[in-house]
Scaffold this motif. Sequence first.
Motif, PDB file in Angstrom:
ATOM      1  N   LEU A 660       1.132  -1.536  -0.021  1.00  0.00           N
ATOM      2  CA  LEU A 660       0.132   0.122   0.151  1.00  0.00           C
ATOM      3  C   LEU A 660       0.873   1.283  -0.102  1.00  0.00           C
ATOM      4  CD1 LEU A 660      -2.963  -0.747   2.879  1.00  0.00           C
ATOM      5  CD2 LEU A 660      -2.668  -0.482  -0.078  1.00  0.00           C
ATOM      6  N   ARG A 661       0.639   2.274  -0.781  1.00  0.00           N
ATOM      7  CA  ARG A 661       1.235   3.668  -0.868  1.00  0.00           C
ATOM      8  C   ARG A 661       0.047   4.313  -0.012  1.00  0.00           C
ATOM      9  NH1 ARG A 661       1.833   8.966  -3.160  1.00  0.00           N
ATOM     10  NH2 ARG A 661       3.767   9.663  -3.463  1.00  0.00           N
ATOM     11  N   TYR A 662       0.694   5.201   0.742  1.00  0.00           N
ATOM     12  CA  TYR A 662       0.059   6.302   1.381  1.00  0.00           C
ATOM     13  C   TYR A 662       0.350   7.294   1.805  1.00  0.00           C
ATOM     14  CZ  TYR A 662       1.096   2.362   5.203  1.00  0.00           C
ATOM     15  OH  TYR A 662       2.425   1.995   5.694  1.00  0.00           O
ATOM     16  N   GLU A 663       0.299   8.269   2.779  1.00  0.00           N
ATOM     17  CA  GLU A 663       0.950   9.444   3.195  1.00  0.00           C
ATOM     18  C   GLU A 663       1.028   9.158   4.579  1.00  0.00           C
ATOM     19  OE1 GLU A 663       2.003  11.157   1.240  1.00  0.00           O
ATOM     20  OE2 GLU A 663       0.501  10.218  -0.800  1.00  0.00           O
ATOM     21  N   SER A 664       0.314   8.586   5.355  1.00  0.00           N
ATOM     22  CA  SER A 664       0.575   9.635   6.645  1.00  0.00           C
ATOM     23  C   SER A 664      -0.880   8.042   7.100  1.00  0.00           C
ATOM     24  CB  SER A 664      -0.709   9.975   7.174  1.00  0.00           C
ATOM     25  OG  SER A 664      -0.327  10.306   8.880  1.00  0.00           O
ATOM     26  N   LEU A 665      -0.184   7.790   8.170  1.00  0.00           N
ATOM     27  CA  LEU A 665      -0.501   6.741   9.594  1.00  0.00           C
ATOM     28  C   LEU A 665      -1.950   7.855  10.577  1.00  0.00           C
ATOM     29  CD1 LEU A 665       2.291   5.151  11.726  1.00  0.00           C
ATOM     30  CD2 LEU A 665       1.017   4.155   9.057  1.00  0.00           C
ATOM     31  N   ALA A 692      -8.099  -7.189   0.189  1.00  0.00           N
ATOM     32  CA  ALA A 692      -7.845  -6.218   1.106  1.00  0.00           C
ATOM     33  C   ALA A 692      -9.445  -5.609   1.972  1.00  0.00           C
ATOM     34  CB  ALA A 692      -7.515  -4.826   0.375  1.00  0.00           C
ATOM     35  N   ALA A 693      -9.079  -6.056   2.935  1.00  0.00           N
ATOM     36  CA  ALA A 693     -10.030  -5.956   3.884  1.00  0.00           C
ATOM     37  C   ALA A 693      -9.865  -5.224   4.771  1.00  0.00           C
ATOM     38  CB  ALA A 693     -10.257  -7.555   5.123  1.00  0.00           C
ATOM     39  N   PHE A 734      -7.204   1.094  13.446  1.00  0.00           N
ATOM     40  CA  PHE A 734      -8.585   0.552  12.318  1.00  0.00           C
ATOM     41  C   PHE A 734      -7.336  -0.221  11.418  1.00  0.00           C
ATOM     42  CE2 PHE A 734      -8.039   4.338   9.495  1.00  0.00           C
ATOM     43  CZ  PHE A 734      -7.899   3.733   8.412  1.00  0.00           C
ATOM     44  N   ALA A 735      -7.617  -1.163  11.020  1.00  0.00           N
ATOM     45  CA  ALA A 735      -6.292  -2.411  10.384  1.00  0.00           C
ATOM     46  C   ALA A 735      -6.561  -2.574   8.174  1.00  0.00           C
ATOM     47  CB  ALA A 735      -5.881  -3.439  11.223  1.00  0.00           C
ATOM     48  N   VAL A 736      -5.879  -2.353   7.798  1.00  0.00           N
ATOM     49  CA  VAL A 736      -6.172  -2.634   6.355  1.00  0.00           C
ATOM     50  C   VAL A 736      -4.824  -4.053   5.894  1.00  0.00           C
ATOM     51  CG1 VAL A 736      -5.542  -2.800   3.837  1.00  0.00           C
ATOM     52  CG2 VAL A 736      -6.470  -0.728   5.540  1.00  0.00           C
ATOM     53  N   GLU A 744       1.650 -14.883   2.245  1.00  0.00           N
ATOM     54  CA  GLU A 744       1.311 -14.086   3.830  1.00  0.00           C
ATOM     55  C   GLU A 744       0.957 -12.839   3.646  1.00  0.00           C
ATOM     56  OE1 GLU A 744       1.686 -15.238   6.842  1.00  0.00           O
ATOM     57  OE2 GLU A 744       1.836 -16.984   5.369  1.00  0.00           O
ATOM     58  N   PRO A 745      -0.541 -11.945   4.236  1.00  0.00           N
ATOM     59  CA  PRO A 745      -1.121 -11.536   4.116  1.00  0.00           C
ATOM     60  C   PRO A 745       0.213  -9.983   5.089  1.00  0.00           C
ATOM     61  CG  PRO A 745      -2.118 -12.190   5.787  1.00  0.00           C
ATOM     62  CD  PRO A 745      -0.997 -13.162   4.995  1.00  0.00           C
ATOM     63  N   GLU A 746      -0.243  -8.657   4.549  1.00  0.00           N
ATOM     64  CA  GLU A 746       0.553  -7.870   5.131  1.00  0.00           C
ATOM     65  C   GLU A 746      -0.212  -7.365   5.680  1.00  0.00           C
ATOM     66  OE1 GLU A 746       3.497  -6.490   6.906  1.00  0.00           O
ATOM     67  OE2 GLU A 746       4.171  -6.792   4.615  1.00  0.00           O
ATOM     68  N   THR A 747      -0.431  -6.866   6.919  1.00  0.00           N
ATOM     69  CA  THR A 747      -0.890  -6.271   8.033  1.00  0.00           C
ATOM     70  C   THR A 747      -0.722  -3.871   8.598  1.00  0.00           C
ATOM     71  OG1 THR A 747      -2.572  -8.060   9.178  1.00  0.00           O
ATOM     72  CG2 THR A 747      -2.745  -5.766  10.212  1.00  0.00           C
ATOM     73  N   TYR A 748      -1.845  -3.131   8.114  1.00  0.00           N
ATOM     74  CA  TYR A 748      -1.046  -2.308   7.590  1.00  0.00           C
ATOM     75  C   TYR A 748      -1.786  -1.330   8.955  1.00  0.00           C
ATOM     76  CZ  TYR A 748       0.966  -2.825   3.638  1.00  0.00           C
ATOM     77  OH  TYR A 748       2.058  -3.541   2.243  1.00  0.00           O
TER      78      TYR A 748
END
Length: 854
Positions: A660-665, A692-693, A734-736, A744-748
Amino acid sequence: MRTGTPCMIALRDWEAKSFYPHVPHLGNSMETGGELLGVTDWIPAEVPGSIQRDLHRAGWIEDPYFGMNSLKSEWVENRWWMYRSFFELELSEGERAYATLRGIDYKGHVYLNQTYLGVHEGMFEPASYPVTELLRRGRNELTVLLEHAPDEMGQIGYTSRTKTQKSRFSYKWDFTTRIVPLGLWDDVAIEITRGARIRDVQVRPFLKAGVGEVFVRVNADAESPSAVVACRVTLYGGEATEAGIAATAVAPAVRNCIRDEGEHSFECALRLERPKLWYPNGSGSQPLYRVRVELLQEDGIVSDAWHGRTGFRQLEWTDNADAPEGALPYALRVNGQAVYIKGVNLTPLDALYGTVDRERYERVVRWLKRANVNLVRVWGGGLIEKEVFYDCCDEAGILIWQEFIQSSSGIDNIPSKDEGFLGLLERTAIHALKTKRNHVSLGCWSGGNELTNADGVPVADEDANIAMLKRLVERYDPGRRFFPSSASGPNEFLRIEEPGRNHDVHGPWKYGGPTGHYTVYNASDSLLHSEFGADGCCAYASMARFLPSRDLVVTSMKENATWRHHGEWWCTLDRDRELFGPFASLSQFVRASQWTQAEAIRYALEANRRRKFRNSGSIVWQFNEPFPNASCTSLVDYYGHPKMAYYAMLRSYAPKHASLRYESLLQRAGGTFRADVYLHNSLEAGELEWKAACFDAGGVVFTEEGGAANASQSSSILAGTLAAELPETLRGVFAVRLQVERQEPETYVFSVEEEAPFAEMLRAPVAILRWTMKDREAREGQAYERYEVENAGASVAWYVEAQADGGTIALFSPQQFAVLLPGERRIFELSYEARTGERPEIAFRCWNSGETPY
């Protein structure tokens, strides 16, 4: 035991004794005539080894790795040390003997049976002396008198004033305290040949139109021109274990290469149809061919022999896509395929580097391979490693970026021009070139670490020091790429405000915050990111081994001298409190610190990989640490416990991966969360499916999306955009969860809170874990077990990990630190070092399992 000529008889029984400087040269007091006694008695010594380890075992010093004990043992480096070994050896007629010392640390006077053989200075060039006429029937004594350690720069100082070829990190670096080893750090042996002896061998494999050719050049010394008449070279097998002869050739001496009567050269070439090709880890297999070189006398008897291995591959360094004018070639192609660099930086494995054995090297390379690493940078402030390391990398497909022994010093980083230093550097470089050039894993050479000119610009080939090294590479290892330094400019450090100048860059080494970190890596235009990282605490179980009980508390490097002694630069307490709030226990602090390090490393790696092949790869600082640190930038701590960041790197380097490319947590409740979805493929072209969930802290999924895209071979593509409406009632985190195929999934994890945004993960309701072993086997010294783990509770199980009782066994599982939703089950595949006796008890814990981890 002798098995015939030629052979190497390793000397293993040693003892050592300490003296004040120069005392052994006098022997007896001028005033009294009495014997001048040593500082210590004779104590058992290990070779290879380090005198500090011997002293600890003998009770002369306390464990230098525990607490602040290393300060009490700094006297050791200021004494002279005498090593001696007794052995019995009888030569047969026509045999010659040499005393060969592969690693004198640092300056030693060598004697056989009280006859002075010579003095040797320098860690990385062996000393070898003819001793045939000095050997006695019965008992012989080899003695090495080591002078005290030379004065040298630690991490802070002046590179331009460097005078030695002693490993500099041991004089104090950010990841180790000052422990300056002395001793015999590599093998000592009596080498037996007949009338001729091999000096060096060059094995150069070539590929052309599907045909393999191995060019072999051998240089030899002979006691007379007739002592050797030919050289036989044999190529065996196509796998490391095969014994079948693939090709053989016999070459006569090349007379026009004889420079004097006692020196011979041989050249021959062996052809092989359709050889099996060697690939880096993740790109293919690693078939190796064994090479045997034999010097033949007139009577056909083998006078001396050399054994090695080689592999067939074409390796090129090419220009990056859309590279600025004047940029060096940082993109790899192997056997015609573009290969993205998935790298790590390696420091010495131990502060007492002579104590590292084969098993430890094998374990480290195994961990590299498991993490999908395909290149390791052997850093210039450390070592030119022992041969076993390069052998392991040949087998595992780990390419090596090898630096010569030079490094930055902060005050100035200008390569030394001292005449004595340049002489030592030249000898070290020539020996390294002659021995490492035959390894198929060797990818390139570099002049050193973070070397610059007086203006702070990364050094170029015009520097006299660097120009000498480049000439040596061209002479002794032609065709291999030489980089003047890492970083290699024009910028030394990543500066996003100066686009177009970030070619091969270093830094940053700290997490940039919940918004700033992402701004930097999203804007980066580096061509190669050869050093960067983030810091995080070691495992709690490791802390309990080197910190006194009074120091097993939540504290900072500024407040606690013992913590400062074990990681001075890398305090994360303030950073982690801002993200997680106050900590109720040291275990909580460790979890939070490792989480932030993993988040920092994961995003940096994914951001670089999204720019493939404009960016040709990442080399994380640092894989390991040679000394136990409470906090450090290492991915695996000193005692072998991988941090969360190790597994973040493993997933980021996976052959198939989604990011995932994002700008901020930090997000806003009631707003829209947006992130671009990228697919990364290191394998053959094909369609990749992703899903994605988004779920809240209670495990309630509120958005699900997915898609598919065609990914070409070795590519990174924008596959879609995830858009999730965040509920107005959302609080905390919250998480993605993002997954491609069956990887293996990645959790953000994100948060809608501004103050201590991730505190909720440490204070989450208890999750109930249940597990069952499915099967177990043992092979090649490793135990393999599979468990089914279930989250049987009503809350998200944050970061589930397998642990062994006592916490002393490093476990590996690709599923470590998985996040399980309520009712979810996951298979965990575990491996660990098999031991005799009872197996460890395996348990599964998570951040909110209600139990303190081991």
